[in-house]
Design an enzyme around this catalytic site. Sequence first.
Site, PDB file in Angstrom:
ATOM      1  N   LEU A 125     -72.542   1.321  49.350  1.00 40.68           N
ATOM      2  CA  LEU A 125     -71.194   1.757  49.726  1.00 40.68           C
ATOM      3  C   LEU A 125     -70.495   0.659  50.542  1.00 40.68           C
ATOM      4  O   LEU A 125     -69.383   0.245  50.228  1.00 40.68           O
ATOM      5  CB  LEU A 125     -71.282   3.055  50.552  1.00 40.68           C
ATOM      6  CG  LEU A 125     -69.965   3.617  51.100  1.00 40.68           C
ATOM      7  CD1 LEU A 125     -69.065   4.126  49.977  1.00 40.68           C
ATOM      8  CD2 LEU A 125     -70.232   4.779  52.085  1.00 40.68           C
ATOM      9  N   GLU A 127     -69.152  -2.703  52.305  1.00 43.31           N
ATOM     10  CA  GLU A 127     -68.787  -4.053  51.856  1.00 43.31           C
ATOM     11  C   GLU A 127     -68.512  -4.906  53.090  1.00 43.31           C
ATOM     12  O   GLU A 127     -68.386  -4.374  54.203  1.00 43.31           O
ATOM     13  CB  GLU A 127     -67.544  -3.998  50.965  1.00 43.31           C
ATOM     14  CG  GLU A 127     -67.780  -3.176  49.711  1.00 43.31           C
ATOM     15  CD  GLU A 127     -66.613  -3.221  48.728  1.00 43.31           C
ATOM     16  OE1 GLU A 127     -65.606  -3.910  49.007  1.00 43.31           O
ATOM     17  OE2 GLU A 127     -66.739  -2.554  47.684  1.00 43.31           O
ATOM     18  N   SER A 132     -66.924   1.305  58.381  1.00 38.00           N
ATOM     19  CA  SER A 132     -66.516   2.666  58.765  1.00 38.00           C
ATOM     20  C   SER A 132     -65.413   3.180  57.846  1.00 38.00           C
ATOM     21  O   SER A 132     -65.391   4.358  57.480  1.00 38.00           O
ATOM     22  CB  SER A 132     -66.028   2.682  60.213  1.00 38.00           C
ATOM     23  OG  SER A 132     -67.111   2.437  61.082  1.00 38.00           O
ATOM     24  N   ARG A 243     -78.000  11.751  56.794  1.00 35.27           N
ATOM     25  CA  ARG A 243     -77.916  11.390  58.218  1.00 35.27           C
ATOM     26  C   ARG A 243     -78.963  12.107  59.052  1.00 35.27           C
ATOM     27  O   ARG A 243     -79.373  11.633  60.099  1.00 35.27           O
ATOM     28  CB  ARG A 243     -76.543  11.785  58.760  1.00 35.27           C
ATOM     29  CG  ARG A 243     -75.532  10.729  58.567  1.00 35.27           C
ATOM     30  CD  ARG A 243     -74.132  11.157  58.921  1.00 35.27           C
ATOM     31  NE  ARG A 243     -73.250  10.088  58.485  1.00 35.27           N
ATOM     32  CZ  ARG A 243     -72.016  10.269  58.043  1.00 35.27           C
ATOM     33  NH1 ARG A 243     -71.512  11.486  58.001  1.00 35.27           N
ATOM     34  NH2 ARG A 243     -71.298   9.239  57.663  1.00 35.27           N
ATOM     35  N   GLU A 364     -75.706   4.505  58.388  1.00 43.74           N
ATOM     36  CA  GLU A 364     -75.311   5.827  57.857  1.00 43.74           C
ATOM     37  C   GLU A 364     -74.176   6.445  58.691  1.00 43.74           C
ATOM     38  O   GLU A 364     -74.134   7.658  58.928  1.00 43.74           O
ATOM     39  CB  GLU A 364     -76.521   6.746  57.720  1.00 43.74           C
ATOM     40  CG  GLU A 364     -77.498   6.184  56.695  1.00 43.74           C
ATOM     41  CD  GLU A 364     -78.315   7.211  55.966  1.00 43.74           C
ATOM     42  OE1 GLU A 364     -77.867   8.356  55.815  1.00 43.74           O
ATOM     43  OE2 GLU A 364     -79.410   6.835  55.495  1.00 43.74           O
ATOM     44  N   GLY A 365     -73.242   5.579  59.085  1.00 43.28           N
ATOM     45  CA  GLY A 365     -72.087   6.018  59.871  1.00 43.28           C
ATOM     46  C   GLY A 365     -72.332   5.743  61.339  1.00 43.28           C
ATOM     47  O   GLY A 365     -73.272   6.300  61.918  1.00 43.28           O
TER      48      GLY A 365
HETATM   49  N1  CAA Z   1     -67.973  15.980  51.955  1.00 45.50           N
HETATM   50  C1  CAA Z   1     -67.197  16.093  50.843  1.00 45.50           C
HETATM   51  N2  CAA Z   1     -65.942  15.573  50.783  1.00 45.50           N
HETATM   52  C2  CAA Z   1     -65.495  14.930  51.863  1.00 45.50           C
HETATM   53  C3  CAA Z   1     -66.252  14.782  53.041  1.00 45.50           C
HETATM   54  C4  CAA Z   1     -67.537  15.359  53.065  1.00 45.50           C
HETATM   55  N3  CAA Z   1     -68.314  15.266  54.140  1.00 45.50           N
HETATM   56  N4  CAA Z   1     -65.539  14.083  53.952  1.00 45.50           N
HETATM   57  C5  CAA Z   1     -64.363  13.808  53.379  1.00 45.50           C
HETATM   58  N5  CAA Z   1     -64.335  14.317  52.122  1.00 45.50           N
HETATM   59  C6  CAA Z   1     -63.229  14.272  51.165  1.00 45.50           C
HETATM   60  C7  CAA Z   1     -61.974  14.834  51.808  1.00 45.50           C
HETATM   61  O1  CAA Z   1     -61.928  16.231  51.677  1.00 45.50           O
HETATM   62  C8  CAA Z   1     -60.878  14.148  51.039  1.00 45.50           C
HETATM   63  O2  CAA Z   1     -60.722  14.814  49.814  1.00 45.50           O
HETATM   64  P1  CAA Z   1     -59.261  15.098  49.152  1.00 45.50           P
HETATM   65  O3  CAA Z   1     -58.800  13.778  48.634  1.00 45.50           O
HETATM   66  O4  CAA Z   1     -59.540  16.059  48.061  1.00 45.50           O
HETATM   67  O5  CAA Z   1     -58.397  15.637  50.249  1.00 45.50           O
HETATM   68  C9  CAA Z   1     -61.471  12.773  50.750  1.00 45.50           C
HETATM   69  O6  CAA Z   1     -62.908  12.919  50.843  1.00 45.50           O
HETATM   70  C10 CAA Z   1     -61.042  11.724  51.708  1.00 45.50           C
HETATM   71  O7  CAA Z   1     -61.402  12.135  53.018  1.00 45.50           O
HETATM   72  P2  CAA Z   1     -60.770  11.536  54.317  1.00 45.50           P
HETATM   73  O8  CAA Z   1     -59.278  11.554  54.211  1.00 45.50           O
HETATM   74  O9  CAA Z   1     -61.387  12.229  55.475  1.00 45.50           O
HETATM   75  O10 CAA Z   1     -61.237  10.007  54.235  1.00 45.50           O
HETATM   76  P3  CAA Z   1     -61.149   8.846  55.305  1.00 45.50           P
HETATM   77  O11 CAA Z   1     -60.767   7.615  54.591  1.00 45.50           O
HETATM   78  O12 CAA Z   1     -60.369   9.284  56.509  1.00 45.50           O
HETATM   79  O13 CAA Z   1     -62.698   8.628  55.708  1.00 45.50           O
HETATM   80  C11 CAA Z   1     -64.667   8.892  57.039  1.00 45.50           C
HETATM   81  C12 CAA Z   1     -63.480   9.548  56.317  1.00 45.50           C
HETATM   82  C13 CAA Z   1     -65.464  10.082  57.565  1.00 45.50           C
HETATM   83  C14 CAA Z   1     -64.246   8.027  58.197  1.00 45.50           C
HETATM   84  C15 CAA Z   1     -65.485   8.078  56.014  1.00 45.50           C
HETATM   85  O14 CAA Z   1     -64.819   6.895  55.655  1.00 45.50           O
HETATM   86  C16 CAA Z   1     -66.863   7.722  56.547  1.00 45.50           C
HETATM   87  O15 CAA Z   1     -67.756   8.547  56.539  1.00 45.50           O
HETATM   88  N6  CAA Z   1     -67.087   6.463  56.986  1.00 45.50           N
HETATM   89  C17 CAA Z   1     -68.391   6.007  57.375  1.00 45.50           C
HETATM   90  C18 CAA Z   1     -69.122   5.464  56.183  1.00 45.50           C
HETATM   91  C19 CAA Z   1     -70.595   5.384  56.377  1.00 45.50           C
HETATM   92  O16 CAA Z   1     -71.228   6.309  56.860  1.00 45.50           O
HETATM   93  N7  CAA Z   1     -71.216   4.279  55.971  1.00 45.50           N
HETATM   94  C20 CAA Z   1     -72.617   4.126  56.028  1.00 45.50           C
HETATM   95  C21 CAA Z   1     -73.066   3.297  54.889  1.00 45.50           C
HETATM   96  S1  CAA Z   1     -74.643   3.697  54.272  1.00 45.50           S
HETATM   97  C22 CAA Z   1     -75.822   3.010  55.249  1.00 45.50           C
HETATM   98  O17 CAA Z   1     -75.608   2.592  56.327  1.00 45.50           O
HETATM   99  C23 CAA Z   1     -77.163   3.154  54.688  1.00 45.50           C
HETATM  100  C24 CAA Z   1     -78.247   2.203  54.933  1.00 45.50           C
HETATM  101  O18 CAA Z   1     -78.258   1.064  54.589  1.00 45.50           O
HETATM  102  C25 CAA Z   1     -79.474   2.759  55.473  1.00 45.50           C
END
Ligand code: CAA
Length: 380
Positions: A125, A127, A132, A243, A364-365
């Site tokens: 996911l 980049e 975030s 998470r 993971e956020g």
């Molecule tokens: N479940 C389902 N749908 C969801 C959701 C959820 N938990 N959260 C948001 N959505 C949906 C919303 O309902 C919305 O849908 P509609 O278009 O139908 O209205 C859409 O997704 C967009 O949501 P937002 O407007 O809330 O989106 P945003 O751009 O404001 O982002 C955020 C929200 C929570 C900040 C998100 O960008 C986020 O979680 N960021 C963090 C990313 C992350 O966790 N990265 C970790 C990478 S993985 C990793 O680290 C793994 C590793 O290597 C071990």
Amino acid sequence: MAVAHVIDDEQELIDAIHELAVERVAPRAAEIDHTGQFPWDMQELLAQQDILAMPFPTEYGGLGSTELAVVMAIEELSRYCATTGLLLAVHQLGAMPILLAGNEEQKRKYITRLASGEWMAAFGLTEAGSGSDAAGMKTIGVRKGDKYIINGAKRFITNGGLAQVNSVFVNTNPALGTRGVSAFIIEKDFPGFSVGRIEEKMGIKGSQTAELIFTDCEVPVENMLGREGEGFKIAMATLDRTRIGIGAQAVGIAQGALDLAVSYSKERIQFGKPIAENQGIQFMLADMATKVEASRLLVYNAAEMVDRQDKNFSKYSAMAKMFASDSAMAVTNDAIQILGGYGYMKEYPAERMMRDAKITQIYEGTNQIQRLVIARELLR
Ligand code: CAA
């Protein structure tokens, strides 16, 4: 363990994992950290013992474990070696988009091989420019006939370059924002897939963190997960689920640091008596133990919500990850303080535990994103 709601046969499995962690994982932890080499022996051990099969349904060759048992397993492994605990956590993370959104054919092809441990998984996911703000991704996919042609790169990918199965999020319609993101299963040997830089990290050193590069990468349309435009929701739903496992990793690391601080404080003699006899040390240990226990309860609670299919678990999953990782950072820091000069040296594992704990506040956020998820839920 204070809470053990797992059914009896799962408790036996957790006990067996505990034994395995003490006998086989703990002796490898310092060396894995020192060499920074991916621990293939640990990966094989978890596969052989069917621990990597735990998160998968029995119809695809998995053990069909409850989420509670999965997080307890991650905790037990991380108590002795955070890199080994991460092997199970990332296996679940990389596979979760397929479990949540895959069709029968995709599950048969990929989940069966992940459950057996034959293949490894990764989650693509993040980049270089979008962490975030996950929706800010620049990797794009354009449909051409029965393939999508994908261009771009993913950064900081755990298991990157080792995993055969990569769940990757790609913008297939940039005009639509989050609704333009689609999810794909990309195999390591698809044309146009390559591995870029391998990161050098502060902790979880044996875990491979790599850049995935897509140069006109050809992905068959049947490898799309769900429908076009559903990718962002699949990514968010995946992270909600997994998470909890990072919270469990944090609980394990913190428990390991507490174990060390307790045993050291009983043995270390200063001013003619063990330092554990000083109230200053006792109060620190009591606070550390309370943080570990509160974290564990939050993690187990979120896992049990998943198990009873309570749809409102997202906030609790964010709370568990946030609180457990902040606590792990505090507890490992205090463990170093109790060990004093020895805690600062590599001779003891306390400093490794603190370096390993740090990542749980970030991946993971970040914990800032967890607070955002919790606050949004409260204010909805
Ligand atoms: N479940 C389902 N749908 C969801 C959701 C959820 N938990 N959260 C948001 N959505 C949906 C919303 O309902 C919305 O849908 P509609 O278009 O139908 O209205 C859409 O997704 C967009 O949501 P937002 O407007 O809330 O989106 P945003 O751009 O404001 O982002 C955020 C929200 C929570 C900040 C998100 O960008 C986020 O979680 N960021 C963090 C990313 C992350 O966790 N990265 C970790 C990478 S993985 C990793 O680290 C793994 C590793 O290597 C071990």
